[in-house]
Scaffold this motif. Structure first.
Motif, PDB file in Angstrom:
ATOM      1  N   GLU A  96      34.132  38.358  43.340  1.00 37.97           N
ATOM      2  CA  GLU A  96      34.086  39.345  44.419  1.00 37.97           C
ATOM      3  C   GLU A  96      35.293  39.187  45.339  1.00 37.97           C
ATOM      4  OE1 GLU A  96      30.361  38.894  46.387  1.00 37.97           O
ATOM      5  OE2 GLU A  96      29.184  39.612  44.680  1.00 37.97           O
ATOM      6  N   GLN A  97      36.206  38.276  44.976  1.00 35.21           N
ATOM      7  CA  GLN A  97      37.391  38.003  45.797  1.00 35.21           C
ATOM      8  C   GLN A  97      38.679  38.347  45.055  1.00 35.21           C
ATOM      9  OE1 GLN A  97      36.245  33.765  46.619  1.00 35.21           O
ATOM     10  NE2 GLN A  97      36.603  34.375  48.734  1.00 35.21           N
ATOM     11  N   LYS A  98      38.648  39.399  44.267  1.00 36.18           N
ATOM     12  CA  LYS A  98      39.828  39.796  43.499  1.00 36.18           C
ATOM     13  C   LYS A  98      40.935  40.307  44.425  1.00 36.18           C
ATOM     14  CE  LYS A  98      36.806  41.555  39.829  1.00 36.18           C
ATOM     15  NZ  LYS A  98      36.426  42.763  39.074  1.00 36.18           N
ATOM     16  N   PRO A  99      42.200  40.140  43.991  1.00 37.55           N
ATOM     17  CA  PRO A  99      42.630  39.456  42.770  1.00 37.55           C
ATOM     18  C   PRO A  99      42.858  37.967  42.997  1.00 37.55           C
ATOM     19  CG  PRO A  99      44.512  40.492  43.802  1.00 37.55           C
ATOM     20  CD  PRO A  99      43.318  40.824  44.662  1.00 37.55           C
ATOM     21  N   HIS A 100      42.586  37.167  41.967  1.00 38.05           N
ATOM     22  CA  HIS A 100      42.942  35.754  41.982  1.00 38.05           C
ATOM     23  C   HIS A 100      44.363  35.639  41.435  1.00 38.05           C
ATOM     24  CE1 HIS A 100      38.972  34.003  42.942  1.00 38.05           C
ATOM     25  NE2 HIS A 100      38.538  35.134  42.419  1.00 38.05           N
ATOM     26  N   ILE A 101      45.207  34.968  42.172  1.00 42.74           N
ATOM     27  CA  ILE A 101      46.625  34.842  41.823  1.00 42.74           C
ATOM     28  C   ILE A 101      46.885  33.444  41.266  1.00 42.74           C
ATOM     29  CG2 ILE A 101      48.971  34.811  42.781  1.00 42.74           C
ATOM     30  CD1 ILE A 101      47.857  36.723  44.987  1.00 42.74           C
ATOM     31  N   VAL A 102      47.737  33.355  40.260  1.00 44.13           N
ATOM     32  CA  VAL A 102      48.166  32.058  39.740  1.00 44.13           C
ATOM     33  C   VAL A 102      49.518  31.727  40.358  1.00 44.13           C
ATOM     34  CG1 VAL A 102      48.861  30.745  37.701  1.00 44.13           C
ATOM     35  CG2 VAL A 102      46.894  32.290  37.586  1.00 44.13           C
ATOM     36  N   ARG A 103      49.583  30.585  41.053  1.00 40.91           N
ATOM     37  CA  ARG A 103      50.815  30.140  41.705  1.00 40.91           C
ATOM     38  C   ARG A 103      51.541  29.143  40.813  1.00 40.91           C
ATOM     39  NH1 ARG A 103      50.232  26.985  45.630  1.00 40.91           N
ATOM     40  NH2 ARG A 103      48.021  26.501  45.479  1.00 40.91           N
ATOM     41  N   ASN A 104      52.803  29.414  40.552  1.00 32.57           N
ATOM     42  CA  ASN A 104      53.647  28.506  39.767  1.00 32.57           C
ATOM     43  C   ASN A 104      54.975  28.373  40.497  1.00 32.57           C
ATOM     44  OD1 ASN A 104      54.876  26.943  37.834  1.00 32.57           O
ATOM     45  ND2 ASN A 104      55.224  28.628  36.399  1.00 32.57           N
ATOM     46  N   GLY A 105      55.060  27.372  41.374  1.00 32.49           N
ATOM     47  CA  GLY A 105      56.228  27.261  42.234  1.00 32.49           C
ATOM     48  C   GLY A 105      56.223  28.419  43.217  1.00 32.49           C
TER      49      GLY A 105
ATOM     50  N   ALA B 223      48.996  41.338  35.098  1.00 26.86           N
ATOM     51  CA  ALA B 223      48.660  42.678  35.577  1.00 26.86           C
ATOM     52  C   ALA B 223      49.862  43.250  36.320  1.00 26.86           C
ATOM     53  CB  ALA B 223      47.454  42.620  36.509  1.00 26.86           C
ATOM     54  N   GLY B 224      50.124  44.529  36.112  1.00 27.61           N
ATOM     55  CA  GLY B 224      51.202  45.185  36.839  1.00 27.61           C
ATOM     56  C   GLY B 224      50.752  45.598  38.232  1.00 27.61           C
ATOM     57  N   GLN B 225      51.603  46.312  38.936  1.00 24.34           N
ATOM     58  CA  GLN B 225      51.308  46.710  40.314  1.00 24.34           C
ATOM     59  C   GLN B 225      50.079  47.605  40.404  1.00 24.34           C
ATOM     60  OE1 GLN B 225      54.838  48.455  41.995  1.00 24.34           O
ATOM     61  NE2 GLN B 225      55.891  46.499  42.194  1.00 24.34           N
ATOM     62  N   GLU B 226      49.963  48.555  39.484  1.00 25.47           N
ATOM     63  CA  GLU B 226      48.841  49.497  39.535  1.00 25.47           C
ATOM     64  C   GLU B 226      47.516  48.773  39.308  1.00 25.47           C
ATOM     65  OE1 GLU B 226      47.424  53.247  40.359  1.00 25.47           O
ATOM     66  OE2 GLU B 226      49.524  52.657  40.323  1.00 25.47           O
ATOM     67  N   MET B 227      47.491  47.869  38.322  1.00 33.23           N
ATOM     68  CA  MET B 227      46.266  47.129  38.034  1.00 33.23           C
ATOM     69  C   MET B 227      45.916  46.201  39.185  1.00 33.23           C
ATOM     70  SD  MET B 227      44.008  47.002  35.620  1.00 33.23           S
ATOM     71  CE  MET B 227      42.512  46.529  36.469  1.00 33.23           C
ATOM     72  N   THR B 228      46.907  45.613  39.820  1.00 29.66           N
ATOM     73  CA  THR B 228      46.662  44.738  40.967  1.00 29.66           C
ATOM     74  C   THR B 228      46.044  45.523  42.121  1.00 29.66           C
ATOM     75  OG1 THR B 228      48.495  43.289  40.334  1.00 29.66           O
ATOM     76  CG2 THR B 228      47.727  43.138  42.605  1.00 29.66           C
ATOM     77  N   LYS B 229      46.505  46.752  42.325  1.00 27.38           N
ATOM     78  CA  LYS B 229      45.924  47.611  43.365  1.00 27.38           C
ATOM     79  C   LYS B 229      44.453  47.889  43.076  1.00 27.38           C
ATOM     80  CE  LYS B 229      50.155  50.137  44.565  1.00 27.38           C
ATOM     81  NZ  LYS B 229      50.817  51.469  44.508  1.00 27.38           N
ATOM     82  N   VAL B 230      44.150  48.122  41.797  1.00 30.85           N
ATOM     83  CA  VAL B 230      42.762  48.377  41.403  1.00 30.85           C
ATOM     84  C   VAL B 230      41.888  47.172  41.741  1.00 30.85           C
ATOM     85  CG1 VAL B 230      41.220  48.757  39.440  1.00 30.85           C
ATOM     86  CG2 VAL B 230      43.369  50.007  39.592  1.00 30.85           C
ATOM     87  N   LEU B 231      42.374  45.977  41.434  1.00 31.75           N
ATOM     88  CA  LEU B 231      41.613  44.760  41.717  1.00 31.75           C
ATOM     89  C   LEU B 231      41.397  44.582  43.217  1.00 31.75           C
ATOM     90  CD1 LEU B 231      43.347  42.307  39.211  1.00 31.75           C
ATOM     91  CD2 LEU B 231      41.099  43.350  38.973  1.00 31.75           C
ATOM     92  N   GLN B 232      42.398  44.932  44.000  1.00 31.20           N
ATOM     93  CA  GLN B 232      42.299  44.781  45.449  1.00 31.20           C
ATOM     94  C   GLN B 232      41.299  45.759  46.055  1.00 31.20           C
ATOM     95  OE1 GLN B 232      46.443  45.359  46.351  1.00 31.20           O
ATOM     96  NE2 GLN B 232      46.857  43.169  46.514  1.00 31.20           N
ATOM     97  N   ASN B 233      41.249  46.962  45.497  1.00 27.67           N
ATOM     98  CA  ASN B 233      40.423  48.011  46.094  1.00 27.67           C
ATOM     99  C   ASN B 233      39.060  48.183  45.438  1.00 27.67           C
ATOM    100  OD1 ASN B 233      42.270  49.395  48.171  1.00 27.67           O
ATOM    101  ND2 ASN B 233      43.565  49.247  46.366  1.00 27.67           N
ATOM    102  N   GLY B 234      38.905  47.670  44.218  1.00 25.42           N
ATOM    103  CA  GLY B 234      37.631  47.804  43.522  1.00 25.42           C
ATOM    104  C   GLY B 234      37.484  49.166  42.884  1.00 25.42           C
ATOM    105  N   SER B 235      36.419  49.326  42.089  1.00 22.80           N
ATOM    106  CA  SER B 235      36.145  50.598  41.420  1.00 22.80           C
ATOM    107  C   SER B 235      35.610  51.604  42.418  1.00 22.80           C
ATOM    108  CB  SER B 235      35.134  50.392  40.287  1.00 22.80           C
ATOM    109  OG  SER B 235      35.643  49.465  39.356  1.00 22.80           O
ATOM    110  N   SER B 236      35.901  52.874  42.179  1.00 22.69           N
ATOM    111  CA  SER B 236      35.513  53.906  43.131  1.00 22.69           C
ATOM    112  C   SER B 236      34.379  54.796  42.657  1.00 22.69           C
ATOM    113  CB  SER B 236      36.730  54.792  43.441  1.00 22.69           C
ATOM    114  OG  SER B 236      37.231  55.375  42.253  1.00 22.69           O
ATOM    115  N   THR B 237      34.212  54.928  41.331  1.00 21.95           N
ATOM    116  CA  THR B 237      33.249  55.884  40.804  1.00 21.95           C
ATOM    117  C   THR B 237      32.424  55.260  39.698  1.00 21.95           C
ATOM    118  OG1 THR B 237      34.872  57.624  41.213  1.00 21.95           O
ATOM    119  CG2 THR B 237      33.002  58.194  39.810  1.00 21.95           C
TER     120      THR B 237
END
Length: 205
Positions: free
Chosen positions: A99-108, A124-138
């Motif tokens: 419920e805390q998306k997106p989880h980021i992997v830090r490497n340096g 994930a690209g920018q568009e997919m990352t936005k989806v994870l941040q905002n959640g599903s809408s419908t």
């Protein structure tokens, strides 16, 4: 239960590892499961599904905990279960959809978001990352009756991915209209978008 997990094979929610040789590598898997539908990591099972067993439950868990807490941001929550099979131990690591998306992997200084696509953990690209941040809408049910979407889902059950151009030809619409449908399905949590490559492709979540 272990037999059923192994029989299901690697896929969107299951991954096999003979051993955890790198906390950073396993962080990609853990975060991808958390960012998508959750999943189970079986340590002590080869890619072919053969039970190889683990040498030390504690050592494997230490590397996994390091992956989840040091490399993943925010921390990925885990639970464990140890199975005994053929005189060998297999460690099951359970990751719920977060419920805390997106989880980021830090490497340096580099930060990357991963999602599951088939049996792989992919950036994930920018568009997919936005989806994870905002959640599903419908809700999914609102779109399931569409003939064009049924055509797409049937195609993706047999093929790994689809491009906008391919989908437009399949349903005989403009590429702009096809792109709109595909992006809407990404926002609804049905598809994944792979926009770090050219051409952009879409696959089932």
């Amino acid at each position: 239960m272990l037999e059923k997990l192994i029989a299901a094979g690697e896929g969107p929610t299951i991954e096999f590892k003979s051993t955890v040789d790198s906390a950073l590598k396993i962080a990609k898997t853990l975060s991808a499961f958390a960012n998508t539908k959750g999943g189970t990591l079986l340590v002590g099972v080869s890619d072919s599904g053969k039970i190889s067993g683990i040498q030390s439950e504690l050592q494997e868990m230490q590397k996994i905990e390091q992956a989840a807490s040091f490399y993943c941001e925010p921390v990925v929550e885990l639970s464990y279960q140890v199975f005994e099979a053929a005189g060998r131990q297999v460690l099951a690591v359970y990751i719920n959809e977060s419920e805390q998306k997106p989880h980021i992997v830090r490497n340096g200084g580099e930060k990357t978001v991963y999602v599951r696509a088939k049996d792989k953990s992919v950036p994930a690209g920018q568009e997919m990352t936005k989806v994870l941040q905002n959640g599903s809408s419908t809700p999914v049910n609102n779109v399931s009756a569409s003939r064009n979407i049924k055509t797409l889902l049937t195609f993706l059950q047999k093929h790994e991915s689809v491009t906008i151009k391919k989908y437009a030809k399949m349903i005989n619409v403009s590429e702009g209209r096809a792109a709109s449908i595909l992006k809407e399905l990404v926002w609804q949590g049905i598809l994944l978008i792979h926009d770090k490559q050219t051409p952009v492709t879409y696959s089932l979540k």
